[in-house]
Design an enzyme around this catalytic site. Structure first.
Site, mmCIF file in Angstrom:
data_model
loop_
_atom_site.group_PDB
_atom_site.id
_atom_site.type_symbol
_atom_site.label_atom_id
_atom_site.label_comp_id
_atom_site.label_asym_id
_atom_site.label_seq_id
_atom_site.Cartn_x
_atom_site.Cartn_y
_atom_site.Cartn_z
ATOM 1 N N ASN A 1 -10.161 -3.113 2.275
ATOM 2 C CA ASN A 1 -9.903 -3.049 0.836
ATOM 3 C C ASN A 1 -11.184 -2.725 0.086
ATOM 4 O OD1 ASN A 1 -7.093 -3.737 0.810
ATOM 5 N ND2 ASN A 1 -7.617 -5.886 1.118
ATOM 6 N N HIS B 1 0.824 -1.218 0.000
ATOM 7 C CA HIS B 1 0.000 0.000 0.000
ATOM 8 C C HIS B 1 0.856 1.266 0.000
ATOM 9 C CE1 HIS B 1 -3.708 -2.298 0.653
ATOM 10 N NE2 HIS B 1 -3.009 -3.021 1.514
ATOM 11 N N TYR C 1 0.496 -4.419 11.793
ATOM 12 C CA TYR C 1 0.300 -3.019 11.415
ATOM 13 C C TYR C 1 0.973 -2.036 12.379
ATOM 14 C CZ TYR C 1 -2.480 -3.651 7.262
ATOM 15 O OH TYR C 1 -2.865 -3.952 5.969
#
Length: 505
Positions: free
Chosen positions: A128, A55, A342
């Site tokens: 997404n 990303h 993350y």
């Protein structure tokens, strides 16, 4: 000049000359004592931070979320506490595989990440533009991402790696079909849906838990490029998404999405698996809308471009572990893995105190006992209360926001539920929704993506398409034959042209 601010160093010292380095004589060497020059060059060398591993290429804006329906029977989350309530939020859209310099209009899954600045902390949805993903277990996520990145030897993207992996993972069929369909290249961020994709949970004031799926439906309609149309766009601009999103908001044409949820009461997941053949927590599958219909919640609007892209979008850090009272997790394996990966990525990429940066800091009071580390700005702890428990009025826990326990328990093991799951019926249902023209484009997109890969990988993937639907495999075979023929013809033409040029010389 009198009304303009005076240029200074980072320490606040005024700068007399911002054009000429300090030298010995008119043509002499530059002096090491020119601290202003050194500061300027040193900062230039450090203007970039590591790009996201996935990303990396993204576009974003600020906006507001407005509650339009009452769902307080499902969740105590303050953001949903009353109809009409508005919450400031930040959105970032992205491609998965490309680096920062990649073209926007490539065929790829799009990231759809949202940060809501609620009065009880930040709530992030990191999803997404598709409701499913390629893999169901976090153990396989690094392997999958490697197939989307550059080959270690050639330093080029490898179709062989992608199809080798997909053909060995039948669970990827659903997402591959979506990616290779018309929806594989949205024309701009505002013309695509967004999904939390994972199964999350709600819990209400009575400590009742519900499993939940989040759906953001675009109000602008769906618009997509074919491969040929995308090539024409990329030939003119690699920044088509940024141009479209930024200019649309600047014109005051604010894009909007409706938020819907699917709700499954805790305890129904066993019956669901018996009826469907797959787990309710399997990221490669969707919940049928006939079983769990969409429930309207509210509307998201993007209405403000950031005044500095680097500060607000490049430094933004979306984190699925950012939840608030009333919203929780589920046994979804991929979600559980992302809860670690993350925030770990953010600490590596932008620093220990990434949550104190402008786009990430909560809009509510923050009190904790973290200290030290790189650039600990914004810490609001009492200097006498730097541990807990303490007698100096430091922050204390609040048992009223305790989440009810999950009902799950069992032996610890490395279970493989994918081997027993049905990976074919959902791709089949999706395939049968397409009309003939959509199917032909699907076949051609897959054929172009598979062209040139080893025959044994091609055969293995085609066998999976056959298992979804015989017409699926047959259509891809026909398209492959056509693409290969066209490719061979182009090669022959190129050889003939080269020979003619050599003869002329």
């Amino acid at each position: 000049m009198a009304d303009r601010p005076r240029l200074t160093t980072t320490a606040g010292a005024p700068v007399a000359d911002n054009n000429n380095a300090k030298t010995v004589g008119r043509h002499g060497p530059v002096l090491l004592e020119d601290y202003q020059l050194i500061e300027k060059l040193a900062h230039q060398n450090r203007e970039r931070i590591p790009e996201r591993v996935v990303h990396a290429k993204g576009w974003g804006a600020y906006g507001t979320f407005t509650v339009t329906e009452d769902i307080t029977r499902y969740t105590r989350a303050a953001i949903f506490s009353q109809v009409g309530k508005q919450t400031e939020m930040l959105a970032r859209f992205s491609t998965v595989a490309g680096e920062q310099g990649a073209a926007d209009a490539e065929r790829d899954v799009r990231g759809f990440s949202l940060k809501f600045y609620t009065e009880e902390g930040n709530w992030d949805i990191v999803g997404n533009n598709t409701p499913v993903f390629f893999v169901a277990d976090p153990y396989k996520f690094p392997d999958f991402i490697h197939t989307q990145k550059r080959h270690p030897r050639t330093n080029m993207r490898s179709a062989t790696a992608m199809w080798d992996f997909w053909s060995l993972c039948p669970e990827s069929l659903h997402q591959v079909t979506i990616l290779m369909s018309d929806r594989g290249i949205p024309t701009a961020p505002m013309f695509m849906n967004g999904y939390g994709s994972h199964t999350f949970s709600f819990w209400n004031s009575n400590d009742e838990r519900f499993w939940v799926k989040f759906h953001f439906k675009t109000k602008q309609g769906h618009r997509h490029f074919t491969n040929r149309e995308a090539e024409q766009v990329i030939a003119k601009s690699r920044e088509s998404y940024q141009e479209e999103l930024y200019s649309t908001i600047e014109r005051g044409e604010y894009p909007k999405w409706d938020l819907f949820v699917q709700i499954m009461p805790e305890g129904e997941e066993g019956d669901f698996e018996q009826k469907t053949g797959w787990s309710a927590f399997d990221l490669t599958k969707v919940w049928p809308h006939g079983m769990y219909p969409l429930i309207k919640v509210g509307e998201m609007e993007l209405n403000k471009n950031p005044d500095n892209y680097f500060v607000h979008i490049e430094q933004s850090a979306f984190n699925p572990s950012n939840v608030v009272p009333g919203i929780g997790f589920s046994p979804d394996r991929m979600l559980q893995g992302r809860l670690f990966s993350y925030p770990d990525a953010h600490r590596y990429r932008i620093g220990t105190h990434y949550d104190a940066l402008e786009p990430n800091k909560p809009r509510c009071p923050v009190f904790h006992y973290h200290q030290g580390g790189e650039m600990p700005f914004g810490l609001r702890t009492n200097p006498d209360a730097y541990y807990e428990p303490n007698s100096f009025n430091g922050p204390v826990e609040d048992p009223s926001v305790k989440e009810p326990p999950h009902r799950y328990a069992g032996e610890v093991n490395r279970y493989d539920y994918r081997a027993e799951a049905d990976h074919f019926s959902q791709p089949k249902a999706l395939f049968n929704l397409f009309d003939d023209a959509q199917k032909e484009r699907l076949f051609h997109n897959i054929a172009e993506a598979m062209n040139g890969i080893p025959q044994f990988i091609e055969d293995r993937q085609l066998a999976l398409f056959d298992q979804v639907e015989p017409a699926y495999g047959a259509g891809v075979r026909q398209a492959l034959a056509k693409v290969k023929s066209e490719s061979d013809s182009e090669k022959q033409t190129s050889i003939s042209t080269s020979h003619s040029a050599s003869a002329a010389e």
